[in-house]
Design a protein around this motif. Structure first.
Motif, mmCIF file in Angstrom:
data_model
loop_
_atom_site.group_PDB
_atom_site.id
_atom_site.type_symbol
_atom_site.label_atom_id
_atom_site.label_comp_id
_atom_site.label_asym_id
_atom_site.label_seq_id
_atom_site.Cartn_x
_atom_site.Cartn_y
_atom_site.Cartn_z
ATOM 1 N N GLY A 27 47.874 -36.452 -12.290
ATOM 2 C CA GLY A 27 47.640 -36.415 -13.729
ATOM 3 C C GLY A 27 48.833 -35.880 -14.492
ATOM 4 N N MET A 28 49.502 -34.852 -13.948
ATOM 5 C CA MET A 28 50.648 -34.273 -14.639
ATOM 6 C C MET A 28 51.827 -35.233 -14.677
ATOM 7 S SD MET A 28 49.970 -31.480 -16.124
ATOM 8 C CE MET A 28 51.670 -31.088 -16.582
ATOM 9 N N GLU A 29 51.947 -36.097 -13.669
ATOM 10 C CA GLU A 29 53.007 -37.120 -13.722
ATOM 11 C C GLU A 29 52.774 -38.049 -14.904
ATOM 12 O OE1 GLU A 29 52.890 -38.889 -9.862
ATOM 13 O OE2 GLU A 29 54.039 -37.264 -8.907
ATOM 14 N N ARG A 30 51.503 -38.376 -15.145
ATOM 15 C CA ARG A 30 51.176 -39.219 -16.295
ATOM 16 C C ARG A 30 51.371 -38.449 -17.597
ATOM 17 N NH1 ARG A 30 45.271 -40.900 -14.686
ATOM 18 N NH2 ARG A 30 45.331 -42.176 -16.590
ATOM 19 N N VAL A 31 51.029 -37.175 -17.597
ATOM 20 C CA VAL A 31 51.249 -36.333 -18.782
ATOM 21 C C VAL A 31 52.737 -36.275 -19.122
ATOM 22 C CG1 VAL A 31 51.183 -33.955 -19.659
ATOM 23 C CG2 VAL A 31 49.174 -34.919 -18.523
ATOM 24 N N GLY A 74 34.070 -34.740 -12.106
ATOM 25 C CA GLY A 74 34.083 -36.115 -11.648
ATOM 26 C C GLY A 74 34.705 -37.111 -12.598
ATOM 27 N N TYR A 75 35.397 -36.649 -13.625
ATOM 28 C CA TYR A 75 35.990 -37.579 -14.594
ATOM 29 C C TYR A 75 37.129 -38.371 -13.958
ATOM 30 C CZ TYR A 75 38.123 -39.477 -18.779
ATOM 31 O OH TYR A 75 38.644 -40.336 -19.715
ATOM 32 N N HIS A 80 41.650 -37.449 -20.365
ATOM 33 C CA HIS A 80 42.079 -36.070 -20.087
ATOM 34 C C HIS A 80 43.602 -35.969 -20.066
ATOM 35 C CE1 HIS A 80 42.478 -37.963 -16.251
ATOM 36 N NE2 HIS A 80 42.440 -36.879 -15.488
ATOM 37 N N VAL A 81 44.273 -37.064 -19.660
ATOM 38 C CA VAL A 81 45.745 -37.068 -19.668
ATOM 39 C C VAL A 81 46.254 -36.984 -21.106
ATOM 40 C CG1 VAL A 81 47.789 -38.483 -19.192
ATOM 41 C CG2 VAL A 81 45.952 -38.298 -17.474
ATOM 42 N N LYS A 82 45.630 -37.737 -21.999
ATOM 43 C CA LYS A 82 46.051 -37.705 -23.406
ATOM 44 C C LYS A 82 45.789 -36.338 -24.025
ATOM 45 C CE LYS A 82 45.594 -42.665 -24.252
ATOM 46 N NZ LYS A 82 44.951 -43.739 -25.040
ATOM 47 N N GLU A 194 38.214 -26.238 -22.484
ATOM 48 C CA GLU A 194 36.946 -26.801 -22.960
ATOM 49 C C GLU A 194 36.982 -28.309 -23.138
ATOM 50 O OE1 GLU A 194 33.621 -26.364 -26.547
ATOM 51 O OE2 GLU A 194 35.449 -25.138 -26.619
ATOM 52 N N VAL A 195 38.146 -28.874 -23.514
ATOM 53 C CA VAL A 195 38.156 -30.325 -23.769
ATOM 54 C C VAL A 195 38.001 -31.131 -22.479
ATOM 55 C CG1 VAL A 195 39.401 -30.209 -25.955
ATOM 56 C CG2 VAL A 195 40.699 -30.414 -23.807
ATOM 57 N N GLY A 196 38.258 -30.512 -21.327
ATOM 58 C CA GLY A 196 38.030 -31.215 -20.061
ATOM 59 C C GLY A 196 36.586 -31.617 -19.867
ATOM 60 N N PRO A 197 35.654 -30.647 -19.887
ATOM 61 C CA PRO A 197 34.243 -31.027 -19.761
ATOM 62 C C PRO A 197 33.742 -31.896 -20.909
ATOM 63 C CG PRO A 197 34.477 -28.646 -20.132
ATOM 64 C CD PRO A 197 35.834 -29.187 -19.815
#
Length: 338
Positions: A27-31, A74-75, A80-82, A194-197
């Motif tokens: 995910g961080m590579e995409r970030v 489970g997302y 979440h990357v954005k 919080e924005v993750g969940p």
């Protein structure tokens, strides 16, 4: 010059965010790709200033919190990357603004953007990054996520202004100081978690748990930074040791030492913080007074307290690798005082 601060605790020496880094690596590579893309501009100075700070070696802890707090439920999408990218842009913008307000010369061992391009460019590029952060949030299309992050942006700005109002004022109380760092530091940690969940579509209980975790982790993180300014290393702190003192910043160790000291001690603190008499000899005296009043160890104890609250916030959640990684972050943040 350093201060050795004894800490009792189990496996603190092994505290690490490696599990979090490993879990969020894809995910961080995409970030990171999105950061480079969204920091671009036809105005040449914007990517120059932005990349100066973005590429300066920060751990990117806050966006990793966003990624982990989404995937632990489970997302599997891309929102979440954005949002993690938005969080990092918000953080970078606040650093650019902070360095201007604090008149800081160094950030993570490098000259601050304001020292290279000037205060005006630093403030305006910070504004650009905030704008980009909100554009990315809108792409996600979640009103709840937008509400959480936009509220955090407002709270952070309020904290900056409140800090100005108590700056160099030795009558600042512990409650005042905690109000400042709840806004300036804890608010973004809390929103990032919080924005993750939220994008994972969980219920209120999960959101509340991650919000509390992030807020209390942020408080612990900042209190440890306060201690490191008087007894850490530049590598652990991300800036020069003693910078807060030389800039006349009121931090919790100073508040505690001032209130516990003799009238002579309080006169020293007023001279150093309010009048700017803060050379190397004064810094050495500050160390002595902080140790004599137990202000450093008690600040660590406060950090431990908030770390325990963060830990308890996650306790009811299902056991996952991400949960374990988030718990490790608490120990890592506090272990930096070694």
């Amino acid at each position: 010059m350093g201060v050795v601060i004894p800490l009792e605790n189990k496996n603190r020496h092994a505290a690490s965010i490696k599990q979090l880094v490993d879990l969020t690596k894809p995910g961080m590579e995409r970030v990171n790709q999105l950061i480079l893309s969204k920091a671009g501009s036809d105005v040449e100075m914007i990517p120059e200033v932005a990349n100066h700070l973005i590429s300066s070696g920060g751990k990117r802890l806050r966006p990793m919190l966003t990624l982990a707090s989404a995937t632990m439920f489970g997302y599997e999408g891309s929102h979440h990357v954005k949002l993690a990218t938005s969080v990092e842009f918000m953080h970078t913008a606040t650093l650019l603004h902070d360095d201007v307000v604090d008149e800081s010369d160094l950030r993570r061992g490098k000259s601050t953007a304001r020292m290279i391009w000037g205060n005006q460019a630093s403030v305006l590029v910070g504004d650009f990054l905030l704008g980009q952060a909100f554009r990315i949030m809108v792409e996600v299309g979640s009103m709840d996520a937008l509400d959480v992050l936009s509220t955090a942006a407002s709270v952070i700005a309020e904290g900056e202004v409140f800090q100005l109002s108590v700056a160099k004022n030795m009558e600042t109380t512990e409650d005042d100081y905690l109000s400042v760092i709840r806004a300036k530091t804890a608010a973004l940690f809390s929103a990032a978690a919080e924005v993750g969940p939220i994008v994972a579509g969980t219920g209120k209980a999960e959101r509340d748990a991650l919000r509390s975790y992030g807020a209390n982790l942020g408080l612990a993180f900042q209190l440890v930074d306060d201690v490191l300014d008087y007894g850490g290393s530049a590598a652990a702190l991300g800036k020069n040791v003693g910078d807060d003192f030389r800039e006349g910043k009121i931090t919790l160790p100073v508040v505690l030492s001032y209130r516990r000291g003799s009238e002579k001690d309080r006169a020293f603190w007023r001279s150093a913080i309010e009048e700017g008499k803060n050379d190397d000899d004064a810094l050495e005296m500050a160390h002595k007074l902080l140790l004599a009043t137990n202000a450093l160890n008690d600040t660590i104890a406060r950090a431990e307290h908030y770390g325990a609250i963060a830990r308890d916030a996650l306790a009811p959640l299902p056991e996952t690798a991400e949960k374990d990684a988030l718990l490790d972050v608490i120990d890592f943040c506090i272990s930096r005082v070694h």
